[in-house]
Write a protein that holds these residues in place. Structure first.
Motif, PDB file in Angstrom:
ATOM      1  N   HIS A  70       0.815  -1.214   0.000  1.00 11.53           N
ATOM      2  CA  HIS A  70       0.000   0.000   0.000  1.00 11.53           C
ATOM      3  C   HIS A  70       0.851   1.267   0.000  1.00 11.53           C
ATOM      4  N   ALA A  71       2.122   1.141  -0.321  1.00 10.55           N
ATOM      5  CA  ALA A  71       2.991   2.319  -0.373  1.00 10.55           C
ATOM      6  C   ALA A  71       2.593   3.207  -1.549  1.00 10.55           C
ATOM      7  N   GLY A  72       2.886   4.498  -1.404  1.00 10.13           N
ATOM      8  CA  GLY A  72       2.595   5.437  -2.478  1.00 10.13           C
ATOM      9  C   GLY A  72       1.301   6.194  -2.252  1.00 10.13           C
ATOM     10  N   VAL A  73       0.807   6.815  -3.307  1.00 12.88           N
ATOM     11  CA  VAL A  73      -0.418   7.612  -3.252  1.00 12.88           C
ATOM     12  C   VAL A  73      -1.602   6.716  -2.899  1.00 12.88           C
ATOM     13  N   ARG A  74      -2.506   7.208  -2.055  1.00 15.67           N
ATOM     14  CA  ARG A  74      -3.661   6.408  -1.631  1.00 15.67           C
ATOM     15  C   ARG A  74      -4.940   6.771  -2.399  1.00 15.67           C
ATOM     16  N   GLU A  75      -5.095   8.047  -2.766  1.00 20.15           N
ATOM     17  CA  GLU A  75      -6.325   8.483  -3.415  1.00 20.15           C
ATOM     18  C   GLU A  75      -6.302   8.106  -4.901  1.00 20.15           C
ATOM     19  N   PRO A  76      -7.360   7.463  -5.414  1.00 18.46           N
ATOM     20  CA  PRO A  76      -7.367   7.054  -6.822  1.00 18.46           C
ATOM     21  C   PRO A  76      -7.476   8.241  -7.766  1.00 18.46           C
ATOM     22  N   ARG A  77      -6.805   8.130  -8.898  1.00 14.13           N
ATOM     23  CA  ARG A  77      -6.913   9.159  -9.956  1.00 14.13           C
ATOM     24  C   ARG A  77      -8.074   8.835 -10.881  1.00 14.13           C
ATOM     25  N   LEU A  78      -8.388   7.538 -11.004  1.00 13.97           N
ATOM     26  CA  LEU A  78      -9.520   7.100 -11.817  1.00 13.97           C
ATOM     27  C   LEU A  78     -10.260   5.989 -11.086  1.00 13.97           C
TER      28      LEU A  78
END
Length: 282
Positions: free
Chosen positions: A135-143
């Motif tokens: 779950h590393a990295g950006v959490r909010e989806p772009r799509l």
């Protein structure tokens, strides 16, 4: 698109986002607002060990998707023959890597009252690596992908409540010149992508979603899968196509200073892409 009441109508074709969506490389983005790309893709590509050449509907080759079915990986190879990106299935996540940089993650979401959907997250620098936490990295989806996944009828939507633009879609067939749907081709679906959207990201996401819909865990670990009951396998026989037992995904050989070396999780140089504007359409 505004209605007579001032409310936004849902478009019948993908429309470009307000800002470009890119994860794999700008070379895959058509920077023309009215320019749409369309491709015909095979179902159950993940379970096949045969490479597939991705061409647009004008038969221009863009890239190939290849990889042995038992490795839990698929590779995106440029039309120059250069390996560029890799899909890797890890636990409940499907990660897309360029070199050792985790550029995007696709996950199935939704349970109970929430409709089932897929989130597509685009990561930012410093990118997570292959050895990073799931779950590393950006959490909010772009799509967000929403619709009938098993039936290959769904949309990729910008979840921003101010936009909710539908920037790409998957459908069984195209609309003919007479305004009627054309006859679907068995075991294929159509992918349409608006301008300002990363074509490679959408294509790879459709491969992931199709795999997740047609392959289900059989309860013996994330590396063992079997065809969903009633679904035809790559050989056309329902329930007969089986994934083999596999060990850890096979490490990729990533070029580094002209020499091959096993991927050790450290960031490496991103392979050279087409020059800007040198996509197959030119």
């Amino acid at each position: 698109v505004e209605s007579c009441c001032g409310q936004r109508k849902m478009p019948t074709e993908p429309e470009p986002p307000m800002s470009a969506i890119t994860a794999i490389g700008n070379q895959y983005v058509t920077f023309e607002q009215e320019h749409q790309e369309a491709f015909r893709m095979p179902a159950r590509l993940w379970a096949s060990s045969e490479p597939f050449e991705v061409c647009d509907l004008n038969d221009n080759p863009w890239f190939k998707i290849e990889g042995l079915s038992w490795t839990n990986q698929k590779k995106l190879v440029l039309n120059t023959g250069q390996l560029h990106a890799t899909i890797e299935h890890k636990g409940q996540s499907w990660h897309i890597y360029v070199g050792s940089e985790r550029r995007a993650t696709v996950r199935q979401e939704g349970s109970g009252q929430e409709p089932r959907h897929y989130s597509i997250t685009i990561h930012e620098q410093p990118f997570p690596s292959r050895t990073s936490d799931d779950h590393a990295g950006v959490r909010e989806p772009r799509l967000v992908a929403q619709g009938d996944f098993a039936g290959h009828e769904y949309w990729f939507v910008d979840p921003d409540p101010r936009e909710r633009r539908r920037v790409a879609c998957v459908c069984r067939s195209l609309i003919g010149k007479d305004g009627r749907p054309e006859e679907p081709i068995k075991d294929f679906f159509v992918v349409k992508v608006a301008g300002f959207v990363d074509v490679a990201l959408i294509i790879m996401a459709t491969v992931i979603i199709d795999a997740n819909e047609t392959e289900v865990p059989n309860g013996k670990g994330p590396s063992r899968f079997e065809t969903r009951p009633g679904a035809a396998g790559a050989n056309g026989l329902a329930g007969e196509d089986r994934w083999r037992d596999s060990l850890e995904p096979v490490p990729l050989m990533v070029p580094q200073d002209g020499k091959g070396g096993l991927d050790d999780g450290k960031p490496k140089s991103v392979p050279k892409l087409w020059g800007k504007g040198k996509t197959p359409r030119g």
